[in-house]
Scaffold this motif. Structure first.
Motif, mmCIF file in Angstrom:
data_model
loop_
_atom_site.group_PDB
_atom_site.id
_atom_site.type_symbol
_atom_site.label_atom_id
_atom_site.label_comp_id
_atom_site.label_asym_id
_atom_site.label_seq_id
_atom_site.Cartn_x
_atom_site.Cartn_y
_atom_site.Cartn_z
ATOM 1 N N THR A 114 0.857 -1.273 0.012
ATOM 2 C CA THR A 114 -0.012 0.046 -0.114
ATOM 3 C C THR A 114 0.778 1.182 -0.110
ATOM 4 O O THR A 114 2.255 1.126 0.104
ATOM 5 C CB THR A 114 -0.908 0.140 1.227
ATOM 6 O OG1 THR A 114 -0.159 0.372 2.370
ATOM 7 C CG2 THR A 114 -1.659 -1.365 1.456
ATOM 8 N N TYR A 120 -2.811 -5.011 1.922
ATOM 9 C CA TYR A 120 -4.196 -5.403 2.226
ATOM 10 C C TYR A 120 -4.564 -7.041 2.702
ATOM 11 O O TYR A 120 -4.164 -7.778 1.610
ATOM 12 C CB TYR A 120 -5.300 -4.805 1.168
ATOM 13 C CG TYR A 120 -5.045 -3.408 0.977
ATOM 14 C CD1 TYR A 120 -5.829 -2.504 2.200
ATOM 15 C CD2 TYR A 120 -4.818 -2.863 -0.101
ATOM 16 C CE1 TYR A 120 -5.773 -0.939 1.712
ATOM 17 C CE2 TYR A 120 -4.696 -1.449 -0.250
ATOM 18 C CZ TYR A 120 -5.051 -0.566 0.910
ATOM 19 O OH TYR A 120 -5.056 0.771 0.656
ATOM 20 N N LEU A 121 -5.084 -7.164 3.559
ATOM 21 C CA LEU A 121 -5.119 -8.542 3.957
ATOM 22 C C LEU A 121 -5.881 -9.425 2.744
ATOM 23 O O LEU A 121 -5.743 -10.490 2.543
ATOM 24 C CB LEU A 121 -5.938 -8.917 5.116
ATOM 25 C CG LEU A 121 -6.119 -10.085 5.902
ATOM 26 C CD1 LEU A 121 -4.819 -10.859 6.035
ATOM 27 C CD2 LEU A 121 -6.810 -10.018 7.185
ATOM 28 N N CYS A 122 -7.046 -8.721 2.253
ATOM 29 C CA CYS A 122 -7.641 -9.544 1.336
ATOM 30 C C CYS A 122 -6.975 -9.900 0.197
ATOM 31 O O CYS A 122 -6.895 -10.824 -0.577
ATOM 32 C CB CYS A 122 -8.901 -8.534 0.905
ATOM 33 S SG CYS A 122 -8.731 -6.929 0.404
ATOM 34 N N LYS A 123 -6.028 -8.659 -0.486
ATOM 35 C CA LYS A 123 -5.313 -9.014 -1.531
ATOM 36 C C LYS A 123 -4.242 -10.167 -1.229
ATOM 37 O O LYS A 123 -3.830 -10.988 -2.057
ATOM 38 C CB LYS A 123 -4.661 -7.771 -1.952
ATOM 39 C CG LYS A 123 -5.420 -6.707 -2.584
ATOM 40 C CD LYS A 123 -4.763 -5.340 -3.167
ATOM 41 C CE LYS A 123 -5.487 -4.444 -3.905
ATOM 42 N NZ LYS A 123 -4.667 -3.360 -4.457
ATOM 43 N N LYS A 125 -4.451 -12.833 0.840
ATOM 44 C CA LYS A 125 -5.340 -14.045 0.687
ATOM 45 C C LYS A 125 -5.541 -14.493 -0.663
ATOM 46 O O LYS A 125 -5.238 -15.746 -0.820
ATOM 47 C CB LYS A 125 -6.454 -13.835 1.650
ATOM 48 C CG LYS A 125 -5.968 -13.927 3.035
ATOM 49 C CD LYS A 125 -7.601 -13.970 3.893
ATOM 50 C CE LYS A 125 -7.186 -14.111 5.424
ATOM 51 N NZ LYS A 125 -8.529 -14.243 6.011
ATOM 52 N N ARG A 126 -6.026 -13.374 -1.467
ATOM 53 C CA ARG A 126 -6.378 -14.014 -2.968
ATOM 54 C C ARG A 126 -4.887 -14.334 -3.484
ATOM 55 O O ARG A 126 -5.116 -15.273 -4.270
ATOM 56 C CB ARG A 126 -6.821 -12.589 -3.612
ATOM 57 C CG ARG A 126 -7.560 -12.937 -4.661
ATOM 58 C CD ARG A 126 -8.620 -11.757 -5.222
ATOM 59 N NE ARG A 126 -8.119 -10.499 -5.325
ATOM 60 C CZ ARG A 126 -8.533 -9.632 -4.316
ATOM 61 N NH1 ARG A 126 -9.589 -9.723 -3.591
ATOM 62 N NH2 ARG A 126 -8.150 -8.335 -4.381
ATOM 63 N N HIS A 129 -4.062 -17.805 -2.355
ATOM 64 C CA HIS A 129 -4.969 -18.550 -2.844
ATOM 65 C C HIS A 129 -4.582 -19.189 -4.301
ATOM 66 O O HIS A 129 -4.622 -20.250 -4.811
ATOM 67 C CB HIS A 129 -6.344 -18.401 -2.786
ATOM 68 C CG HIS A 129 -7.334 -19.527 -3.199
ATOM 69 N ND1 HIS A 129 -7.841 -19.311 -4.265
ATOM 70 C CD2 HIS A 129 -7.861 -20.554 -2.595
ATOM 71 C CE1 HIS A 129 -8.579 -20.413 -4.664
ATOM 72 N NE2 HIS A 129 -8.691 -20.887 -3.562
ATOM 73 N N ARG A 130 -4.411 -17.985 -5.071
ATOM 74 C CA ARG A 130 -4.285 -18.188 -6.546
ATOM 75 C C ARG A 130 -2.589 -18.929 -6.746
ATOM 76 O O ARG A 130 -2.843 -19.565 -8.003
ATOM 77 C CB ARG A 130 -3.979 -16.467 -7.200
ATOM 78 C CG ARG A 130 -3.946 -16.864 -8.611
ATOM 79 C CD ARG A 130 -3.732 -15.371 -9.157
ATOM 80 N NE ARG A 130 -4.799 -14.409 -8.644
ATOM 81 C CZ ARG A 130 -4.384 -13.191 -8.274
ATOM 82 N NH1 ARG A 130 -3.201 -12.551 -8.402
ATOM 83 N NH2 ARG A 130 -5.477 -12.191 -7.787
ATOM 84 N N LEU A 160 -2.219 -14.940 8.691
ATOM 85 C CA LEU A 160 -1.674 -15.415 7.260
ATOM 86 C C LEU A 160 -1.018 -16.499 7.403
ATOM 87 O O LEU A 160 -0.881 -17.292 6.191
ATOM 88 C CB LEU A 160 -0.996 -14.093 6.605
ATOM 89 C CG LEU A 160 -1.819 -13.198 5.918
ATOM 90 C CD1 LEU A 160 -1.016 -12.229 5.114
ATOM 91 C CD2 LEU A 160 -2.821 -13.976 4.886
ATOM 92 N N TYR A 163 -3.442 -19.374 7.409
ATOM 93 C CA TYR A 163 -4.021 -19.425 6.281
ATOM 94 C C TYR A 163 -3.222 -19.793 4.874
ATOM 95 O O TYR A 163 -3.544 -20.710 4.247
ATOM 96 C CB TYR A 163 -4.424 -18.062 5.809
ATOM 97 C CG TYR A 163 -5.356 -17.935 4.519
ATOM 98 C CD1 TYR A 163 -6.553 -17.908 4.627
ATOM 99 C CD2 TYR A 163 -4.539 -17.505 3.378
ATOM 100 C CE1 TYR A 163 -7.320 -17.889 3.567
ATOM 101 C CE2 TYR A 163 -5.303 -17.398 2.176
ATOM 102 C CZ TYR A 163 -6.786 -17.553 2.329
ATOM 103 O OH TYR A 163 -7.577 -17.690 1.329
#
Length: 482
Positions: A114, A120-123, A125-126, A129-130, A160, A163
């Motif tokens: 950032t 950003y946590l959502c980014k 994790k995405r 996963h990808r 994380l 995760y």
């Protein structure tokens, strides 16, 4: 400066130990060697206890945190279908592992930073996963997390790690910037491997770090070579090699630094008595520093500095409570016009006033680029580029001023930085030192180019900073914004 001051007590106790003991190479069974081996084992035990490690963890002593990270990188069994995922806001030693991954054809995926560093946590994790491994055992993948940024003060969410583990990643934690001021438990956060540096924690000794890792994880790594101390049998001539029976010793090349490892035991004992209460005191110091610096302005109302890193949103007031950021700030000093003041000038000015400041990108180019909004310029870099080439393109120095607070920091230290910053408000004081700096020999960019300010600069001390900036810009051949 990012290095803790070494306590007098620690030096005294360690010196007394050396004076009354005779220690020898640990790779033997004589009396002096046995003493050394016992001291080394005590140090390993102290490290595991300090980090609340459950059974199954071992300690590999290294020369520093970077060497600990390198051990994982060079030995990790990357394949062409593996992934290496990390944050852009990481130390160069974490970035360096990508070389081993790329050499094996693995994917290297960055979690973008950032504008204030971190992510950003959502980014995150995405992206995790990808790039997850499709076949966990056949294509091992690695997720490296920086626990605390050394430039943006960002603290990563340690959830994380769990995760990433759920998707089959092995996990690596760079904890070098976090653990000097924050308690950390491997029981609560069972990462596969963690890198630490002891001089950052309690100042002494330098040249010793550790990789604290699960024994099961180390057994999956493939060391590319062997050395004295980490093998039992070597066939010569021939190719037969039997590694050391203890897995941690397979990763310690040659003789460990047995004379200084006892200082680790004493240093951790000393830090253990302070660290539960350290966040409360450092939080108070950091808030006092930030609040006072934000109040300093020029007569025209412009701020004297621009704070760039994550700032704390709350005070720590209870023992055991964690701070929401690291105990440090990164910033730029500004002129009344809003232009940044040269970091080289700030270095010079601080030295003249007996202050040691850390300036530059802190070996964290991704974090620095984020704080300075230079990600686009970073994307334009090419092979063989040098630092002065990059700075010439972007028209500014790549770096910030950093102030870090630690075990030995006091209100006097905070006040010294505030007083130093307030002096910049005085235009005559500022210009007098600028003229003095320009009159001295200046080495630029580390490329051996030495520039001498023209004699006329001595006569321009009364000119506004803009003119002096242009003079310096013409000397440095950088398009400084004026």
């Amino acid at each position: 400066m990012g290095a803790a001051l070494y306590p007098e007590r620690l030096i005294r106790v360690h010196t007394e130990l050396l004076a009354r003991s005779l220690m020898g190479n640990t790779h033997s069974i004589n009396n002096s060697s046995q003493l050394s081996s016992n001291m080394v084992e005590q140090a390993r035990k102290a490290v595991l206890e300090f980090f609340d490690a459950p059974p199954g963890y071992v300690v590999v002593f290294t020369s520093n945190a970077s060497a600990a990270l390198k051990l994982v990188g060079e030995s990790f069994p990357f394949t062409s279908s593996s992934s290496y995922v990390l944050s852009a806001d990481s130390h160069n030693s974490v970035h360096g592992i990508r070389q081993y991954a790329a050499d094996k054809g693995s994917r290297v995926a960055y979690i973008p930073a950032t504008q204030e560093g971190g992510f950003y946590l959502c980014k995150a994790k995405r992206l995790i996963h990808r790039n997850r491994p499709l076949f966990r055992n056949r294509h091992p993948s690695l997720f490296a997390l920086t626990a605390q940024s050394n430039i943006s003060a960002w603290k990563s969410p340690l959830s994380l790690l769990t995760y990433a583990t759920q998707f089959g990643y092995h996990t690596l934690l760079d904890a070098a910037a976090l653990v000097p001021t924050t308690s950390f438990s491997l029981t609560d956060h069972p990462v596969d491997a963690m890198a630490v540096s002891f001089y950052k924690m309690f100042g002494y000794p330098t040249g010793v770090g550790a990789l604290v890792a699960k024994k099961s994880f180390l057994e999956k790594l493939e060391r590319p070579w062997f050395a004295g101390g980490n093998v039992e049998v070597v066939q010569v001539p021939g190719m037969v090699v039997t590694r050391a029976s203890r897995v941690e010793e397979r990763f310690e090349d040659g003789t460990v630094n047995y004379l200084v490892l006892p200082a680790i035991t004493e240093g951790l004992r000393l830090l253990s008595s302070y660290i539960p209460y350290l966040p409360i005191r450092l939080s108070a110091l950091l808030h006092a520093l930030v609040e006072n610096l934000q109040k300093i302005t020029y007569p025209n109302g412009a701020p004297v500095l621009q704070l760039l890193s994550h700032l704390p949103q709350r005070r720590v007031r209870v023992v055991g409570e964690e701070a929401d950021t690291g105990f440090m700030i990164s910033f730029l000093y500004l002129l009344p016009s809003g232009d940044p003041i040269s970091l080289r000038f700030i270095d010079f000015l601080a030295q003249q006033h007996k202050i040691s400041l850390r300036t530059g990108c802190m070996c964290n180019p991704g974090g620095a680029a984020a704080l300075l909004s230079l990600q686009h310029s970073m994307a334009q870099l090419y092979p063989t580029v040098r630092l002065h080439d990059f700075e010439r393109v972007v028209g500014r120095e790549l770096g910030v001023v950093r102030v870090s607070l630690g075990l030995a920091s006091s209100y006097e230290d905070v006040w010294e930085i505030v007083r130093f910053s307030r002096r910049l408000v005085n235009r005559e004081w500022r210009e007098w030192w600028w003229k003095k700096w320009l009159d001295e020999e200046i080495t630029v960019g580390g490329d051996g180019v030495t520039l001498k300010a023209p004699a006329t600069s001595a006569e321009s001390g009364r000119k506004e900073e803009g003119g002096l900036l242009r003079k310096w810009a013409s000397m440095w051949t950088v398009r400084t914004r004026t």
